[in-house]
Design an enzyme around this catalytic site. Structure first.
Site, PDB file in Angstrom:
ATOM      1  N   HIS A 127      41.805  47.919  32.336  1.00 56.56           N
ATOM      2  CA  HIS A 127      41.218  46.499  32.611  1.00 56.56           C
ATOM      3  C   HIS A 127      39.689  46.145  31.471  1.00 56.56           C
ATOM      4  CE1 HIS A 127      42.730  47.934  36.853  1.00 56.56           C
ATOM      5  NE2 HIS A 127      42.887  46.861  36.628  1.00 56.56           N
ATOM      6  N   SER A 139      45.169  42.152  39.278  1.00 59.20           N
ATOM      7  CA  SER A 139      43.908  43.233  38.848  1.00 59.20           C
ATOM      8  C   SER A 139      43.386  42.010  38.202  1.00 59.20           C
ATOM      9  CB  SER A 139      43.792  44.367  38.583  1.00 59.20           C
ATOM     10  OG  SER A 139      44.122  44.752  37.327  1.00 59.20           O
ATOM     11  N   ASP A 193      37.551  50.346  31.992  1.00 61.25           N
ATOM     12  CA  ASP A 193      38.439  51.740  32.198  1.00 61.25           C
ATOM     13  C   ASP A 193      39.126  51.758  31.317  1.00 61.25           C
ATOM     14  OD1 ASP A 193      39.946  49.953  33.446  1.00 61.25           O
ATOM     15  OD2 ASP A 193      40.076  50.424  35.681  1.00 61.25           O
TER      16      ASP A 193
END
Length: 361
Positions: A340, A43, A337
């Site tokens: 991340h 990610s 979050d």
């Protein structure tokens, strides 16, 4: 004064000027500009590939993207741009790095770079299988497909030139450690060190694959301070009774990250020597992140142990959803979050890479 006496002085002056210019011209010929940027991993470099595969690991919904142009939730796990987006724009390639699976990406777009990465994935196939995302092998097959598409448009010679002078970024490993070592699956290996060696063997194989495909500029991102990710801080507070109610990093996980990064540095050095004509470089993300955690005011940050989304303790992906409350000013947050980094943090990481890594390319 005899005018002829000036001639040696003038001649010496012009020779010095010429010599001063030679290194620049040599460097320009030996190290041409970066033609494209290709990213593989998780990610941290996935700019929306997961939008187009059947997985719950998606971020194509608010509040993700709240700092992106038009506040668009693109599928990036952040409030805005990723480090690879900043790198692509700094290198003059394109404003942001698109995802390969995005239907709007045309074949000519591939010539300046795309991301093949998949959020929730890792170097270990078991990691991607747990999250139903793209394994590194699947990402590799998409790259091979992209090469065939480019050759069909601009021919073999031009495609080979693009790949030779492109920058390849591999960024993965955090999910492997959190899923398979710390949080979910019972350990099926002898030690943390052994599992790290297994992950590093995967990097070696992937880097060699890239080299044999024509890549000569390869960067491999190390691990972040995993124990300082807000989700890991939360879980650590429950696992370690003395940390209950306190937001402090899980130090043994950070120690593991540092040891892994030391091994990775040695591996990249060996690969650079082994793969003739290549530069395989270690991309340090641990240092800029830990510096932001220790010295937040230097970066204009106020919160480094919670994410901006929801409570900031556990929300990520599907749990960070449209109805989640978000912080007022995300630029004050290190994390968007519970896992991340924010766009602000990614911009610092990209700047660090440009300053410390690119001179070696």
């Amino acid at each position: 004064m005899n005018p002829n006496h000036k001639k040696p002085i003038l001649l010496t002056f012009f020779i010095i000027l010429l010599l001063l210019q030679l290194p620049n011209s040599i460097n320009a010929s030996l190290f041409p500009p970066v033609t494209a940027l290709y990213a593989f991993g998780d990610s941290t470099v996935d700019s929306s590939n997961n939008n187009y595969i059947p997985t719950i690991f998606r971020s194509n919904h608010p509040p993700y993207g709240k700092s992106f142009p038009a506040k668009l939730p693109t599928g990036r796990f952040s409030d805005g741009k990723l480090a690879t987006d900043f790198l692509a724009s700094s290198l003059g390639l394109k404003p942001t790095l698109p995802a390969y699976l995005n239907p709007s990406v045309k074949t000519r777009d591939l010539l300046t770079g795309v991301s093949f990465a998949s959020a929730g994935g890792g170097l270990d196939d078991r990691t991607a299988m747990l999250s139903s995302t793209l394994t590194m092998d699947r990402q590799w097959r998409f790259f091979e497909e992209a090469v065939r598409k480019m050759k069909s448009v601009v021919g073999d010679s031009e495609t080979n030139r693009v790949i030779k002078n492109a920058l390849f970024v591999i960024s993965a490993g955090t999910n492997d450690m959190t899923y398979n070592v710390y949080d979910h699956v019972p350990r099926s290996f002898i030690s943390v060190s052994d599992y790290q060696d297994y992950l590093l063997s995967k990097i070696q194989v992937f880097a060699q694959r890239l080299y044999h495909a024509g890549a000569r500029r390869i960067t491999v991102a190390g691990l972040p301070p995993i124990g300082c990710l807000p989700g890991q801080v939360t879980l650590g507070s429950f696992i370690t009774p003395r940390n209950l109610g306190h937001r402090i990093c899980t130090e043994h996980q950070n120690t593991d990250s540092r040891l892994y990064n030391q091994k990775l540095q040695k591996l990249t050095n060996r690969l650079s020597q082994k793969l003739r004509g290549s530069k395989v470089l270690y991309l340090d993300i641990y240092s800029p992140l830990i510096d932001m955690i220790k010295h937040p005011l230097k970066y204009g940050l106020e919160e480094t142990s919670r994410g901006c989304c929801g409570t900031g303790l556990l929300e990520a992906g599907p749990l960070c959803e449209p109805l989640s409350r978000t912080c007022e000013d995300v630029s004050k947050y290190l994390f968007f979050d519970s896992v991340h980094p924010s766009q602000k943090a990614y911009s610092v990481i990209a700047r660090s890479a440009l300053q410390n890594l690119f001179p070696h390319l």
